[in-house]
Design a protein around this motif. Sequence first.
Motif, PDB file in Angstrom:
ATOM      1  N   UNK A 131       0.832  -1.198   0.000  1.00 57.65           N
ATOM      2  CA  UNK A 131       0.000   0.000   0.000  1.00 57.65           C
ATOM      3  C   UNK A 131       0.863   1.243   0.000  1.00 57.65           C
ATOM      4  N   UNK A 132       0.575   2.161   0.935  1.00 55.44           N
ATOM      5  CA  UNK A 132       1.341   3.394   1.059  1.00 55.44           C
ATOM      6  C   UNK A 132       2.499   3.221   2.035  1.00 55.44           C
ATOM      7  N   UNK A 133       3.515   4.052   1.872  1.00 53.20           N
ATOM      8  CA  UNK A 133       4.544   4.100   2.900  1.00 53.20           C
ATOM      9  C   UNK A 133       3.952   4.605   4.201  1.00 53.20           C
ATOM     10  N   UNK A 150      10.340   4.537  -0.033  1.00 51.18           N
ATOM     11  CA  UNK A 150      10.852   4.007  -1.291  1.00 51.18           C
ATOM     12  C   UNK A 150      10.238   2.651  -1.619  1.00 51.18           C
ATOM     13  N   UNK A 151       9.980   2.451  -2.910  1.00 52.65           N
ATOM     14  CA  UNK A 151       9.516   1.175  -3.452  1.00 52.65           C
ATOM     15  C   UNK A 151       8.226   0.684  -2.797  1.00 52.65           C
ATOM     16  N   UNK A 152       7.317   1.589  -2.483  1.00 49.88           N
ATOM     17  CA  UNK A 152       5.991   1.178  -2.028  1.00 49.88           C
ATOM     18  C   UNK A 152       5.053   1.129  -3.234  1.00 49.88           C
ATOM     19  N   UNK A 153       4.133   0.171  -3.234  1.00 56.70           N
ATOM     20  CA  UNK A 153       3.338  -0.081  -4.434  1.00 56.70           C
ATOM     21  C   UNK A 153       2.346   1.032  -4.731  1.00 56.70           C
ATOM     22  N   UNK A 154       1.893   1.731  -3.708  1.00 54.90           N
ATOM     23  CA  UNK A 154       0.937   2.822  -3.925  1.00 54.90           C
ATOM     24  C   UNK A 154       1.669   4.153  -3.736  1.00 54.90           C
ATOM     25  N   UNK A 166       8.175  17.592   6.070  1.00 56.30           N
ATOM     26  CA  UNK A 166       9.455  18.293   6.001  1.00 56.30           C
ATOM     27  C   UNK A 166      10.599  17.296   5.800  1.00 56.30           C
ATOM     28  N   UNK A 167      11.503  17.637   4.890  1.00 56.53           N
ATOM     29  CA  UNK A 167      12.738  16.855   4.697  1.00 56.53           C
ATOM     30  C   UNK A 167      12.453  15.377   4.428  1.00 56.53           C
ATOM     31  N   UNK A 168      11.453  15.112   3.617  1.00 52.75           N
ATOM     32  CA  UNK A 168      11.119  13.730   3.254  1.00 52.75           C
ATOM     33  C   UNK A 168      11.494  13.460   1.799  1.00 52.75           C
ATOM     34  N   UNK A 169      11.827  12.199   1.506  1.00 54.17           N
ATOM     35  CA  UNK A 169      12.201  11.770   0.162  1.00 54.17           C
ATOM     36  C   UNK A 169      11.312  10.602  -0.239  1.00 54.17           C
ATOM     37  N   UNK A 170      10.641  10.753  -1.378  1.00 50.73           N
ATOM     38  CA  UNK A 170       9.760   9.697  -1.892  1.00 50.73           C
ATOM     39  C   UNK A 170      10.281   9.264  -3.261  1.00 50.73           C
ATOM     40  N   UNK A 171      10.771   8.029  -3.368  1.00 50.51           N
ATOM     41  CA  UNK A 171      11.438   7.557  -4.576  1.00 50.51           C
ATOM     42  C   UNK A 171      10.875   6.194  -4.978  1.00 50.51           C
ATOM     43  N   UNK A 172      10.613   6.033  -6.269  1.00 49.09           N
ATOM     44  CA  UNK A 172      10.247   4.734  -6.845  1.00 49.09           C
ATOM     45  C   UNK A 172       8.991   4.138  -6.235  1.00 49.09           C
ATOM     46  N   UNK A 173       8.037   4.973  -5.855  1.00 53.18           N
ATOM     47  CA  UNK A 173       6.741   4.471  -5.416  1.00 53.18           C
ATOM     48  C   UNK A 173       5.825   4.297  -6.634  1.00 53.18           C
ATOM     49  N   UNK A 174       4.883   3.356  -6.543  1.00 53.27           N
ATOM     50  CA  UNK A 174       4.111   2.977  -7.716  1.00 53.27           C
ATOM     51  C   UNK A 174       3.142   4.023  -8.203  1.00 53.27           C
ATOM     52  N   UNK A 175       2.641   4.870  -7.310  1.00 56.84           N
ATOM     53  CA  UNK A 175       1.670   5.883  -7.726  1.00 56.84           C
ATOM     54  C   UNK A 175       2.240   7.276  -7.454  1.00 56.84           C
ATOM     55  N   UNK A 189      11.372  18.772   0.390  1.00 51.50           N
ATOM     56  CA  UNK A 189      11.064  17.378   0.050  1.00 51.50           C
ATOM     57  C   UNK A 189      11.508  17.066  -1.381  1.00 51.50           C
ATOM     58  N   UNK A 190      11.775  15.782  -1.639  1.00 47.98           N
ATOM     59  CA  UNK A 190      12.166  15.306  -2.965  1.00 47.98           C
ATOM     60  C   UNK A 190      11.232  14.174  -3.373  1.00 47.98           C
ATOM     61  N   UNK A 191      10.704  14.261  -4.587  1.00 52.00           N
ATOM     62  CA  UNK A 191       9.876  13.182  -5.146  1.00 52.00           C
ATOM     63  C   UNK A 191      10.472  12.795  -6.492  1.00 52.00           C
ATOM     64  N   UNK A 192      10.928  11.564  -6.599  1.00 54.70           N
ATOM     65  CA  UNK A 192      11.670  11.157  -7.792  1.00 54.70           C
ATOM     66  C   UNK A 192      11.223   9.777  -8.280  1.00 54.70           C
ATOM     67  N   UNK A 193      10.982   9.688  -9.584  1.00 56.89           N
ATOM     68  CA  UNK A 193      10.720   8.422 -10.261  1.00 56.89           C
ATOM     69  C   UNK A 193       9.512   7.680  -9.688  1.00 56.89           C
ATOM     70  N   UNK A 194       8.474   8.429  -9.346  1.00 57.87           N
ATOM     71  CA  UNK A 194       7.222   7.812  -8.915  1.00 57.87           C
ATOM     72  C   UNK A 194       6.301   7.606 -10.116  1.00 57.87           C
TER      73      UNK A 194
END
Length: 405
Positions: A131-133, A150-154, A166-175, A189-194
């Motif tokens: 699901x979600x991180x 990282x790498x969560x399906x949703x 604040x200061x969160x990184x979300x990478x390679x999540x499915x949605x 925050x950084x959001x990359x390759x979602x």
Amino acid sequence: MNKRLILVASVALASGAALVVLGGDLDPPAGAVAPTMKTLADVEPRGAIRNDFVTITPIVINASGSYYLAEDILSLPNQHGVEITADNVTLDLNGYTIRGNTEVGSLDGVHIAAGVDNVTIRNGTIQFFGGDGVGGSASGDARLGQLRLIFNADDGVDIGERAIVTDCTAIDNGDIGIRTSEGARLSRCIAENNGTWGVLVGFYSETRDCLARDNTTGFSLGFGSTAQSCASSNNTGAGFSFAFNCTAHQCTASSNGSTGIFAQRGIVTDSLVTSNDGAGVLLADGGLLRDSVVRSNGVNGVGGGSRCYISGCVITGNTGDGIDLAGDNNVVMGCDLGSNTGVGIRVPGDQNRISENHSLDTILVQGVDNLIVKNSATVSAAVGNQAAINSTDPDTAGPWSNFTP
């Protein structure tokens, strides 16, 4: 008396006085002497969280308080990594990881139950969940900080209203990398390759100093939201997609696969929009673009409808027109245009004002009742417009003349 004896006596008297001051109670109260030090629980009243491999029970925090991970947490099959069902909980991952298992199935990494408010989650990694991180779309007033999702399906994060992230990184999540409801504040925050959006926030939210790249769409902001000092690059779709009445200030949209900034009735100021495959900036009716650089985009530099205001911009090298305004009652002032494949400014509508621009490309006015004055450009205006004469000699040109370089 000998001066030396007087000095020794003085020292002795001072020492005696000090002993009187520092001495303890000569008549202490009756009973055993009790310790006065605080216990560790008093100093840091937090509860440790560990895996339960004996009863194989999911981790559920059902009482308010402060908790921390004492080790990496491994999810149980088809369960949340940690579930929070009480208000006013702080969960410190303490640098550890909450790890899902896609082979046997898992839900959210940290799940905040519906209606639960004022939860803080910080300092660690949440990965490999089905699901979600962090899942808590029906929660309120959450605080998320220093998390790697990282790498969560949703979604990496799906959180409710008034969240602060604040200061969160979300990478390679499915949605979606980071998704919030209305009234959120995101910073650094950084959001990359979602899989879809990098960052998607609800009404009246703010994103500041954030980066979105290599997603489908970089940023999607709800009605009345603000993006400040954010960058969006190499997304397959738009860099920024705004609902009505949003503001972008000091933002960069570069090398995206579609429009750099799509601003509906929004305000874009002091921004750089470059090398996007689609248009640089698209303004719906009533939009404003000021003091920005729009260059080398794959379609028009700037497109808009009616009642748009564009001033002080550098718009160069775009494949298409520099500015193309389809509607009426627009104002274009003080812009520098050149080396666009089409014309510098195209105005097919009526009652627009085009003034004090410098354009190496032609200004083409096709409607009627437009005012075209004080430009340094070749002006081509249809009959029925108030266009000052084209002059090639600044010494003889009138104060309202368009000067043709």
